[in-house]
Motif scaffolding. Structure first.
Motif, short mmCIF file in Angstrom:
data_model
loop_
_atom_site.label_atom_id
_atom_site.label_comp_id
_atom_site.label_asym_id
_atom_site.label_seq_id
_atom_site.Cartn_x
_atom_site.Cartn_y
_atom_site.Cartn_z
N GLU B 95 0.80 -1.23 0.00
CA GLU B 95 0.00 0.00 0.00
C GLU B 95 0.84 1.30 0.00
O GLU B 95 0.62 2.16 -0.85
CB GLU B 95 -0.99 0.00 1.17
N GLU B 99 0.92 3.97 -3.09
CA GLU B 99 0.51 5.37 -2.92
C GLU B 99 1.60 6.31 -3.41
O GLU B 99 1.33 7.33 -4.04
CB GLU B 99 0.20 5.66 -1.44
N ARG B 102 1.84 6.12 -7.27
CA ARG B 102 0.66 6.70 -7.89
C ARG B 102 0.73 8.23 -7.86
O ARG B 102 0.20 8.90 -8.73
CB ARG B 102 -0.58 6.23 -7.14
N TRP B 134 -2.72 2.87 -12.79
CA TRP B 134 -3.20 3.10 -11.42
C TRP B 134 -4.70 3.04 -11.26
O TRP B 134 -5.19 2.31 -10.39
CB TRP B 134 -2.62 4.39 -10.85
#
Lengths: 274, 260
Positions: B95, B99, B102, B134
């Motif tokens: 994660e 993030e 992205r 994404w």
């Protein structure tokens, strides 16, 4: 009318389904552990139709998930045939309460019934035969190419039953299958289950919270206590094998049995309040 | 949908664009500003600018880059999304990294990509893939996680495992989310295609628009922008068509739920 009285399973025949000392505790770790099922022991003979009834929150769903191999018990074991259940066993089919969520919405009725048979690697001809037979057994020979969501709730549950029947399981588990359909449909579906059971000789474990339904359907009613769950009593339903919604339900024996189960449930509810 | 209803929807859909064009026409009719030529002039320039040769030379390469980038992004995004969505541990591990990655705007990577992939089509496609992956990935993760637990239990009970599980449960179950991701990715892919072509290219829509602008061929530049818009509409209609076919069950299910 035959007045076959069902007997409890004999000790010399191997039970189809054996639940031994089942215990399930949830949580632990950061949260306080919750004991949903304390100690459940019962067995179901081949070809029997057993209803399991208990007050709401009695861990019925937990029990069913353990039997179906969807959940590991904390202690004890479930034995199907000769094998301990450690994952969903091949010889078991399940009909869930939430019919709308248990059918594949992207598959037609026929495809829904056929998919498990494909995974069983049955040849095409045999699959077609089983699908046609199962759908006509539940009275749905005319909707093969419909999608489940185009059908009424009762019809959707019939599709789920057809899928279970076509799977040719040794044991059919039903988890409050008619809790979400209207009363008239419910009566029809109850009769359908009795009829399929008598014709196919399949072993059925039927979980319900409805006392009348358990007495009407079952040869035995296993009454559970409220959580943490134990078996309160194993009631033999000595009603004739030929049952009908009006005659059976208005018979004196039916009344006595439902009163018996009802008072057990009341006892179960108050048992833990003390 | 009846023919009459369809006609009415089409009329309503065409009304606003027609109105905007009319406004544009009227507002620029007497324009003498060389940068804002009258719409009539833009229209008359159109056929001579967008000849069959130019379509072949500029539009086709652009479309080829866009579609390769888009398709690759969808394949990678769905594959990674299914993996990430299916395994708790993987999701928690990845994660923060996801993030971070992205948050990096795709165009910023162009100079970096040029360093190792050169300035040919590979660079332009990589930029599109990086930007488009994404929305597809994150929507797929969401879709996989949103699959009904009763349906998952049902699949397990009936021995629908491994590849059958992927084919019959996970992919169709996540498909409404996957299509939502694809829609977002499609509009991104057009933007990234143009940016890639503006940077370093010898053909393509983005390249021609910049060329027109640099050579003060202003009406031609405007026609290029219109072509870009038309390409966008055509692609989104095409995706809509595919979506309506692939998700027919989903729209039907939703309609039946609304009736209840």
């Amino acid at each position: 009318m035959t007045s076959t009285v069902s007997k409890p399973p004999l000790t010399d025949t191997r039970p189809m389904l054996d639940v031994r000392g089942l215990k399930k505790v949830y949580g632990g770790g950061r949260t306080d552990p919750v004991e949903a099922v304390r100690d459940l022991t019962f067995s179901v003979a081949p070809g029997e139709l057993v209803c399991i009834v208990g007050p709401s929150g009695a861990g019925k769903t937990t029990l069913l998930k353990c039997i179906a191999g969807l959940m590991q018990p904390t202690e004890g074991e479930v034995v199907l045939g000769a094998q301990t259940v450690s994952g969903p066993p091949a010889g078991m089919a399940v009909v869930f309460q939430e019919y709308g969520r248990s059918l594949f919405p992207w598959l037609t009725v026929r495809q829904n019934v056929e998919l498990p048979l494909k995974e069983k690697k049955l040849p095409k001809a045999r699959r077609t035969e089983l699908v046609v037979k199962a759908l006509s057994a539940v009275g749905l020979e005319h909707v093969h190419d419909s999608y489940p969501w185009q059908l009424s709730g009762g019809m959707q549950q019939r599709v789920a039953i057809a899928r279970a029947v076509a799977y040719e399981p040794q044991v059919l588990l039903m988890d409050e299958p008619f809790a979400a359909v209207d009363a008239q449909t419910r009566a029809d579906l109850e009769d359908l289950v009795r009829e399929l059971w008598r014709r196919l000789g399949v072993t059925i474990v039927f979980v319900t919270h409805d006392i009348d339904e358990s007495v009407y359907l079952g040869q035995r009613v296993i009454v559970l206590s409220s959580s943490p769950t134990v078996v309160m009593e194993d009631v033999t339903v000595d009603l004739p094998a030929e049952r009908d919604q009006i005659g059976t339900r208005s018979s004196q024996r039916f009344g006595e049995l439902r009163t018996r189960v009802y008072s057990l449930i009341q006892q179960a509810k108050h048992h833990h309040d003390l | 949908m009846t023919a009459e209803k369809l006609a009415r929807t089409a009329t309503l859909g065409a009304a606003l664009p027609a109105l905007l064009l009319a406004l544009w026409w009227v507002a620029t009719a007497d324009s003498t500003d060389p940068y804002v030529p009258p719409l009539s002039l833009i229209f008359s320039t159109f056929p001579e600018t967008w000849t069959a040769e130019r379509l072949q030379h500029d539009v086709i390469p652009s479309l080829a880059r866009l579609l390769s980038g888009f398709v690759l992004a969808v394949v990678i995004g769905v594959a990674a999304g299914v993996a990430v969505g299916s395994f708790h541990g993987l999701r928690h591990t990845l994660e923060p990294v996801l993030e971070f990655l992205r948050a990096i705007p795709s165009p910023v990577l162009i100079p970096v990509v040029i360093l190792f992939a050169g300035i040919d089509d590979t660079m332009k496609i990589l930029v599109i893939v990086y930007g488009c992956v994404w929305p597809v990935l994150l929507n797929t993760v969401e879709g996989v996680r949103a699959i009904d637990s009763v349906l998952t239990d049902t699949s397990r009970c009936y021995g629908i495992n491994r590849s059958a599980r992927l084919r019959h449960l996970i992919l169709p179950g996540a498909s409404p989310h996957i299509f939502a991701g694809m829609r977002q990715a499609l509009s991104l892919s057009i933007i990234l295609m143009v940016i890639g072509e503006m940077f370093a290219a010898s053909n393509g829509l983005g390249f021609s628009i910049v060329q027109f602008q640099r050579s003060f061929a202003i009406p031609e530049m405007w026609t290029g922008i219109i072509v870009l818009g038309l390409v966008g509409i055509a692609l989104s209609l095409l995706l809509g068509l595919i979506e309506r076919r692939a998700l027919a069950w989903y729209f039907g299910l939703r309609r039946s739920q609304r009736r209840e």
